[in-house]
Design an enzyme around this catalytic site. Structure first.
Site: not given
Ligand code: HSE
Length: 432
Positions: A13, A132, A203
């Site tokens: 992706t 993101g 994160k």
């Molecule tokens: N699985 C993660 C989320 C994707 O749902 O935010 C991005 O790190």
């Protein structure tokens, strides 16, 4: 100027999104970078139906990319800790810059990776690892560089936010919404990473390091998931003027740094409380700037590629500059080994839900347990037993207290003969 050549490892992706953005926006990207950025090679074991690789060389072996003398920047978009770590360290050893979206790798092995990169005079860029498409790494590391950061709090897992939003809006239960999130492709390969807060902890660990200039300490991050949040708690929170979000919270205190991910009640009046669905949001408080809020898509091909490509452009722009001209990997030149507070020492307010027999004196007994420990009650609601149920619910909001005191109070409440089962506890943050 000489073009910069990149090799992309992983064409899923995010890899596919990166290929397509670099190709589609090549002209503007070159104008911004001051030179062309060319995809020289791609390593993938599976073709991506959304990508036309055209004349670009494709290999199934990541080593072909790492060892390709033409390539200046290796873009690691494989994920996980194993092959991805070899790719990153291999690229660094060969004197190549690295761009990665891999939060787990940076949170757990970042200190080792950055040390290797600094020894080689190359950079490792990781904007896409957190939230993101929101440029939160750059905002904290560069845009807020004048500030002493006091705290930050974020909705940094889209899957968890989607689940809590659906539970609130549609009264759906947890398992049902999780199944939909998996079908829609939001969740990690192992969805426990999302719902148990591990992904958010990765994160938060990264954000805290660049906010305070401390080492990456993922192992010390307190992590609690959302799987025990019930529709009743979601409803009572709203009644009290709060909303439940799965928040990563990090705060600088006199005793150390808070580093915790857990379901959190926040006032509905805060703009971050209205960030719903798969969106991410991060609040950062700095001493000069005050509160700031960053909102956007935290996952997906386009948003994550936006962050990856911005890192590649940054590298291309400074390609001929000496390594010292680049911003430090963790934003600070001196990393201070400040302690992360054990959860028992963290101070926060609480929501408690107690199931009790509907008889005289229960509320007084609970209130006396709290007051004996200096815990101040801010609000209280008692709900009569619903049809067909025997137990009443006592819902309390407290003022800020040390977690250890609250643990003791909860144990004492659970030991009362008039209460039943475990007390539900949700931490409350006012974010002001
Ligand atoms: N699985 C993660 C989320 C994707 O749902 O935010 C991005 O790190």
């Amino acid at each position: 100027m000489k073009p910069v050549k990149v090799g992309i490892c992983g064409l899923g992706t995010v890899g596919g999104g990166t290929f397509n953005v670099l190709t589609r926006n090549a002209q503007d990207i070159a104008r911004r970078a001051g030179r062309e950025i060319i995809i020289a090679q791609v390593a993938t074991r599976h073709p991506n139906p959304d990508v036309d690789t055209g004349a670009v060389a494709v290999t199934a072996d990541v080593n072909d990319v790492i060892n390709n003398p033409e390539i200046d920047v290796v873009v690691e978009l494989i994920g996980g800790y194993t092959i991805a770590k070899d790719v990153v360290l291999g690229a660094i050893a060969n004197g190549k810059h690295v761009v990665t979206a891999n939060k787990a790798l940076i949170a757990v092995h970042g200190d080792e990776i950055f040390a290797a990169a600094e020894a080689k005079g190359v950079s490792v860029m990781y904007e896409a690892a957190v939230a993101g498409g929101i440029p939160i790494i750059k905002a904290i590391r560069e845009g807020l560089a004048a500030n002493r950061i006091n705290w930050l709090a974020g909705i940094i897992n889209g899957t968890g936010n989607f689940i809590l939003t659906e539970m609130r809006d549609k009264g759906r239960d947890f398992a049902d919404v999780l199944a939909e999130a998996q079908a829609l492709g939001y969740a990690e390969a192992d969805p426990t990473f999302d719902v148990e807060g591990i992904d958010a902890a990765h994160k938060l660990t990264i954000l805290s390091s660049i906010a305070y200039g401390i080492p990456l300490q993922f192992a010390r991050c307190y992590t609690e998931g959302i799987s025990k949040v019930t529709p009743d708690d979601v409803e009572y929170a709203e009644e009290l003027g709060y909303r439940i979000k799965h928040l990563g919270v990090s705060r600088r205190t006199d005793k150390g740094i808070d580093l915790r991910v857990h379901p959190t009640m926040i006032p509905v009046a805060r703009p971050i409380a209205t960030v719903d669905g798969v969106l991410n949001a991060v609040m950062v408080n700095g001493d000069a700037v005050g509160n700031t809020l960053y909102v956007g898509a935290g996952a997906g091909a386009g948003p994550t590629a936006s962050a990856v490509v911005a890192d590649i452009i940054d590298l291309a722009r400074t390609f001929d500059a000496p390594a010292e001209a680049s911003v430090n990997h963790l934003a600070f030149n001196d990393i201070e080994d400040v302690a992360v507070l054990p959860m028992e020492e963290v101070e926060t307010a609480y929501y408690l839900r107690i199931q009790a027999e509907d008889k005289t004196g229960v509320l007084a007994a609970v209130a006396s347990i709290l007051s004996e420990r200096g815990i101040n009650i801010e609000a209280i609601i008692q709900k009569e037993p619903k049809d067909g149920e025997a137990l009443a619910q006592i819902i309390l909001l407290t003022h800020v207290v040390v977690e250890k005191q609250m643990n003791e109070a909860i144990a004492a409440i659970e030991a009362l003969s008039s209460t039943v089962g475990n007390v539900t506890r949700i931490r409350v943050e006012h974010l002001n």
